[in-house]
Design an enzyme around this catalytic site. Structure first.
Site, PDB file in Angstrom:
ATOM      1  N   SER A  66      -9.806  -0.730   8.265  1.00  0.00           N
ATOM      2  CA  SER A  66      -9.378  -0.624   6.849  1.00  0.00           C
ATOM      3  C   SER A  66      -8.450  -2.346   6.377  1.00  0.00           C
ATOM      4  O   SER A  66      -8.437  -2.184   5.032  1.00  0.00           O
ATOM      5  CB  SER A  66      -8.224  -0.172   6.809  1.00  0.00           C
ATOM      6  N   LYS A 101       0.501  -1.348  -0.158  1.00  0.00           N
ATOM      7  CA  LYS A 101      -0.287  -0.105  -0.068  1.00  0.00           C
ATOM      8  C   LYS A 101       0.941   0.943  -0.407  1.00  0.00           C
ATOM      9  O   LYS A 101       2.001   0.942   1.034  1.00  0.00           O
ATOM     10  CB  LYS A 101      -0.838  -0.270   1.083  1.00  0.00           C
ATOM     11  N   SER A 133      -9.393   1.838   4.031  1.00  0.00           N
ATOM     12  CA  SER A 133      -8.800   2.226   3.128  1.00  0.00           C
ATOM     13  C   SER A 133      -7.424   1.397   1.735  1.00  0.00           C
ATOM     14  O   SER A 133      -7.128   2.233   1.629  1.00  0.00           O
ATOM     15  CB  SER A 133      -8.344   3.070   3.713  1.00  0.00           C
TER      16      SER A 133
END
Length: 474
Positions: A179, A80, A155
């Site tokens: 997330s 990420k 997220s």
């Protein structure tokens, strides 16, 4: 998985077995993952920085290395964009941060590299990694491989979309309010949010330490397509790193429990209502656990709604006090409007009241610890309804309430620092299209292994949904 299946469909466990035995090379597996990324990512925008050339070099080095092979030898993974990877931007989806270049690898990056994983790309996140949907002004929106009728979640939306589309067998993500579990639920993936202190965390590029609640509630983890891959990969992820002074150096596997293991199953909807398809997903999970020999009982855990609401209001208080100015200055107008809706849904605590509820956090954690003494696992809904549409959280108060305002079962686990897994147990055929429905399995502190065992037991009866996804959507 059949040997005739394309390499991009292979699990991390299958890949590691083949590369360690020498029946497949790391280069072959890496090329298959890159080809899949090139084929499907343009429609998904899950990976926003391809590392194809670096991955090829890394795979070639693995294939020519004469030493011992790590547990993830040749397994393609993504990371990420909010975690430091040396030489790459840690933008967090914010245009103003696109030149923040990591001086060295974060512990989680270092740990997976040391285990032999090959990093093929970096995945998308919303601005400041603080939405249940993934869109930002820097890279744009990430789409769900099941179709555009469902958000990819957030997220870690890029991570969830990528792994389910076959772009890498594992995807790194993180979780401060859900997330890892939001995108797992949205995309039909499998994850376990580690408990507090389980995985070493730190970004070498950061200029200041995070707030105490962010440190206590945020964790690093992995998203996979099946539970066995978590058993394979999580021991590498949790390897100690001295840069995290609060890391707990426990082995992945804890002591066996006397059976049968008791599982509390709850359908508490906190007055919002439980969608029939979510109830079906819970029933299927409970039945599979019972058939596997677990003692499943209908019991509601203590103080769940209070724990969730106090916890999220406390987090909003810390975010507003410590990050609010940056969000106002560097965040888009849309993100600032979303935060205004968050603040209305979960009014931030301030001043001495904020300090008092931070102290009260121990009370909630203690009550849950006592409950988990009798019930080592707790099966809960994740969201109370099927996953929302893309951009729903930006549609004012009602949108924010649908996306986050009913996610209490997620927030409980972050505020108390408990581990919690998420997996699909049902695919709902809704008028908008097929949609995976996830359930949550929480567990005792530092017993992520028990959670993953339970998810494996469920998968023995309810196979992972990736095969249906690939059959329908390619």
């Amino acid at each position: 998985m059949s040997d005739s299946a394309p390499l991009w469909q292979w699990s991390a466990t299958e890949i590691a077995s083949a590369t360690r035995q020498g029946t497949q090379s790391a280069a072959e597996v890496t090329e298959a993952a890159i080809a899949r990324m090139d084929a499907v990512n343009p429609a998904l925008n899950a990976v926003v920085e391809s590392l194809a050339d670096e991955a090829r070099a890394q795979a070639a080095a693995l294939d020519t290395h004469d030493g011992p092979k790590g547990p993830l030898h040749g397994v393609p993974v993504t990371f990420k964009i909010n975690v430091d990877q040396k030489g790459h931007a840690t933008s967090n989806g914010v245009p103003a941060f696109k030149e923040i270049i990591a001086p060295e690898d974060a512990p989680v990056v270092r740990n997976l590299k040391a285990a032999g994983a090959v990093i093929i790309g970096r995945t998308n996140t919303p601005e400041f990694s603080f939405r249940a949907d993934t869109d930002n002004p820097l890279y744009g929106r990430t789409y769900n491989p099941w179709g555009r009728h469902i958000s990819a979640g957030g997220s870690s939306g890029g991570a969830g979309s990528a792994v389910m589309a076959g772009i890498g067998a594992l995807a790194h993500g993180n979780d401060i309010g859900g997330s890892l579990r939001f995108p797992a639920s949205a995309n039909g993936a499998v994850t376990v949010k580690p408990g507090l202190g389980r995985v070493p965390a730190w970004n070498p590029s950061q200029k200041a330490e995070r707030g105490l609640l962010a440190q206590s509630m945020s964790v690093q983890g992995l998203i996979a397509r099946n539970a066995a891959d978590l058993h394979l990969s999580m021991p590498a992820l949790i390897a100690a790193d001295p840069r995290d002074p609060f890391h707990v150096p426990l082995p992945w596997r804890g002591a066996p429990l006397d059976g049968p293991i008791r599982v509390a199953v709850t359908r508490d909807d906190f007055g919002f209502g439980l969608h029939p398809d979510v109830a079906t997903a819970l029933d299927k999970a409970a039945s599979a656990l019972s058939n596997a020999g677990y003692a499943v009982e209908a019991v509601d855990p203590p103080l769940a709604r209070e724990t969730a609401e106090v916890g999220y209001r406390a987090l909003m208080g810390e975010v507003k006090a410590l990050t609010g100015n940056d969000i106002q200055t560097y965040g888009s107008a849309e993100l600032n409007a979303i935060f205004e809706a968050y603040y209305k849904e979960f009014p931030p605590y301030e001043g001495t009241e904020e300090l008092a509820v931070m102290a009260q956090r121990t009370h909630y954690a203690r009550q849950w610890s006592l409950f988990l003494k009798d019930y080592p696992l707790v099966l809960t809904p994740f969201l109370l309804a099927p996953f929302f549409t893309a951009g729903r959280d930006a549609e004012g108060a009602e949108g924010a309430r649908e996306a986050l305002g009913r996610a209490h079962w997620s927030f409980v686990m972050n505020f108390t620092g408990l581990p919690a897994g998420n997996m699909p147990t049902h695919v709902a055929d809704l008028p908008t299209g097929p949609q995976p429905i996830g359930v949550q399995i929480a567990g005792r502190r530092w017993r992520e292994d028990l959670i993953v065992d339970a998810m494996q037991a469920i998968e023995a009866e309810i196979p992972p949904v990736c095969t249906r996804l690939w059959r329908q959507f390619g």
